[in-house]
Each structure stands twice: as C-alpha cells, then as structure tokens.
Write a protein that holds these residues in place. Structure first.
Motif, PDB file in Angstrom:
ATOM      1  N   ASP A  57      18.354  39.101   0.277  1.00  0.00           N
ATOM      2  CA  ASP A  57      17.130  39.279   1.011  1.00  0.00           C
ATOM      3  C   ASP A  57      17.640  39.409   2.490  1.00  0.00           C
ATOM      4  OD1 ASP A  57      14.879  38.769   2.508  1.00  0.00           O
ATOM      5  OD2 ASP A  57      14.605  36.686   2.218  1.00  0.00           O
ATOM      6  N   ASP A  58      17.708  40.775   2.737  1.00  0.00           N
ATOM      7  CA  ASP A  58      18.235  40.807   4.202  1.00  0.00           C
ATOM      8  C   ASP A  58      17.104  40.943   5.358  1.00  0.00           C
ATOM      9  OD1 ASP A  58      16.871  43.229   3.345  1.00  0.00           O
ATOM     10  OD2 ASP A  58      18.431  44.669   3.544  1.00  0.00           O
ATOM     11  N   THR A  59      15.998  40.479   5.144  1.00  0.00           N
ATOM     12  CA  THR A  59      14.763  40.369   5.996  1.00  0.00           C
ATOM     13  C   THR A  59      15.278  39.270   6.923  1.00  0.00           C
ATOM     14  OG1 THR A  59      13.289  41.255   4.317  1.00  0.00           O
ATOM     15  CG2 THR A  59      12.426  39.994   6.282  1.00  0.00           C
ATOM     16  N   PRO A  60      15.159  39.709   8.463  1.00  0.00           N
ATOM     17  CA  PRO A  60      15.488  38.313   9.211  1.00  0.00           C
ATOM     18  C   PRO A  60      14.323  37.615   9.338  1.00  0.00           C
ATOM     19  CG  PRO A  60      14.784  40.478  10.397  1.00  0.00           C
ATOM     20  CD  PRO A  60      14.999  41.144   8.941  1.00  0.00           C
ATOM     21  N   PRO A  61      14.884  36.222   9.435  1.00  0.00           N
ATOM     22  CA  PRO A  61      13.748  35.218   9.821  1.00  0.00           C
ATOM     23  C   PRO A  61      12.700  35.410  10.567  1.00  0.00           C
ATOM     24  CG  PRO A  61      15.980  34.178  10.496  1.00  0.00           C
ATOM     25  CD  PRO A  61      16.111  35.638   9.888  1.00  0.00           C
ATOM     26  N   VAL A  62      11.490  35.095  10.553  1.00  0.00           N
ATOM     27  CA  VAL A  62      10.476  35.226  11.334  1.00  0.00           C
ATOM     28  C   VAL A  62      10.503  33.988  12.505  1.00  0.00           C
ATOM     29  CG1 VAL A  62       7.922  35.584  11.968  1.00  0.00           C
ATOM     30  CG2 VAL A  62       9.406  36.338  10.088  1.00  0.00           C
TER      31      VAL A  62
END
Length: 245
Positions: free
Chosen positions: A86-91
């Motif tokens: 999961d390379d989605t940056p934290p919101v």
C-alpha cells in the motif's frame, strides 16, 4: 487274426485306463485356474502402478496448478503471490473540534466575558476531552494567526497543569497572582522559540476540577506598550471567565 485283434483291443483299453483323471484333478484344476487369475490381476495392478508412476508428475502438476485444495491454496498463495504494497500516502485528518461556537464566547464549560477590542472568534477549536481550546483573531479566519488563545484543562489534566506551574515556580520564571478572587500564575512560556520573546500566559484556577490557560501570541503582545500592559489584558480576560461546570 482274432487273437491279434483281441490283443490290440486289450492294449488300447489298458492305455485308456491309465488316462483316467485322478479323484482330486478337478480341485487341482480349479485352484490352478484361480492362481492364474490372481497372477494375472497382480500383473495388471503392477502395470497400472508403473504407468501411474510414469505420468504422475505431470498429473500432480496439473492438479495442483489447476484445482488446488484449500490447504494447497493457502500454501501456494503465500509462495506465489507477493503481499500487496500500500503506497497510498495517508490522508491528513483534522483534529476533533468543538463545532460551530457562534460568536465563540461560550465553549465547553466556560463562558468568555471580555476580549480585547477588535478580536473575534477565529472559527478554530480543538477538543481532546479533558483538554479543549479555541482562539480569537482580527479577521475570523481559522487559517490565520491567533491573537488570543484560551485552553481549558479539566478533571484528569488538572494535575498536569499544577505540576507545570510548580516547575515554573522552581525556575522562578513567573509570579503568583489573584484574579477575581481566584489564584493564578503569570508566566512567559516558550521563551526563545522561533526567535520570539515567548508567549505571555495566565494560568487561572477556575475550580478544583478546572484550570484556564490564557495566552497572547508573541506577535500580538508586541502591540502593547510593555509586559505590564500585556499582563493587565490577560487579567481582564481572566476576570471575565465564568465556569459552567
């Protein structure tokens, strides 16, 4: 001649008599037949096993690859399928707030009676349960700088404030004051941070389970004529605070 024919017949009869089957011949023949059948079956099984050994690797490969069991699915999944990354940056999320406070004169368990001229609610607040806060500035913009901030400490966080004040006393970094009949402590916090002169602050005991922390931003403090004028304004805000606990 008749004697010769009689002799021939006798000899043929004797030969035929010797050809009669023995009493257990039938049983021996059946047993032999069954034995042959067992040998034939064993040979067939051996041939089948041999054939399976030859083709088993390809069959096994096809079986596992095509229709694995639940256990095989778990095993092969762990080996063949790398874990997802999961390379989605934290919101980023905003801290909990106190909601719409209207004019900002009442929040949590306190009511604000006095504010310096020109200040209004900044539309910013934070709410962490026993500690909550709001601020006031000139333009009512929650993205702008604050002029005055009021932070309330209640219940479990009261002891933390009292420990902090005790530490200031030990450093001789402030002074004891009485504001509206309530004890308090005046101090300049965070001296030297970001090249500023520090944050003038009044800690005011509102009750056994509640303290108020009233702060001027260092920039706002520079608008006053000096430390005494800042302290006077802090005390006025303190006098106008009313606990609603």
């Amino acid at each position: 001649m008749p004697m010769l024919e009689d002799e021939i017949r006798r000899l043929m009869a004797d030969g035929t008599a010797r050809l009669h089957a023995a009493p257990d011949l039938l049983g021996r023949v059946m047993r032999s037949h069954r034995a042959k059948r067992r040998r034939a079956r064993a040979a067939a099984v051996a041939a089948s096993v041999a054939a399976f050994v030859v083709v088993a690797p390809s069959i096994a490969y096809w079986t596992v690859d095509s229709v694995p069991t639940i256990g095989e699915r778990s095993t092969f999944s762990a080996v063949q399928e790398p874990p997802a990354i999961d390379d989605t940056p934290p919101v980023p999320t905003d801290p909990p707030d106190l909601g719409d406070l209207g004019d900002g004169r009442e929040f949590g368990h306190v009511r604000v009676g006095y504010l310096p001229e020109g200040l209004q609610w900044s539309r910013w607040s934070s709410d962490f349960g026993d500690t909550y806060s709001t601020s006031y500035n000139y333009d009512g913009d929650d993205k702008g700088y604050y002029q005055v901030q009021i932070r309330m400490h209640e219940e479990k966080t009261v002891q933390e404030v009292e420990d902090q004040i005790q530490a200031y006393r030990g450093e001789k970094g402030g002074e004891e004051v009485t504001v509206g009949g309530r004890s308090g402590y005046l101090v300049v916090q965070n001296v030297g941070e970001d090249g500023m002169k520090g944050t003038p602050t009044l800690f005011l005991k509102m009750g056994d389970r509640q303290w108020a922390e009233i702060m001027f931003s260092p920039v706002y403090a520079e608008e006053f004529s000096g430390a005494e004028a800042v302290s006077a304004e802090l005390k006025k805000i303190g006098e106008g605070l009313t606990s609603t606990m």
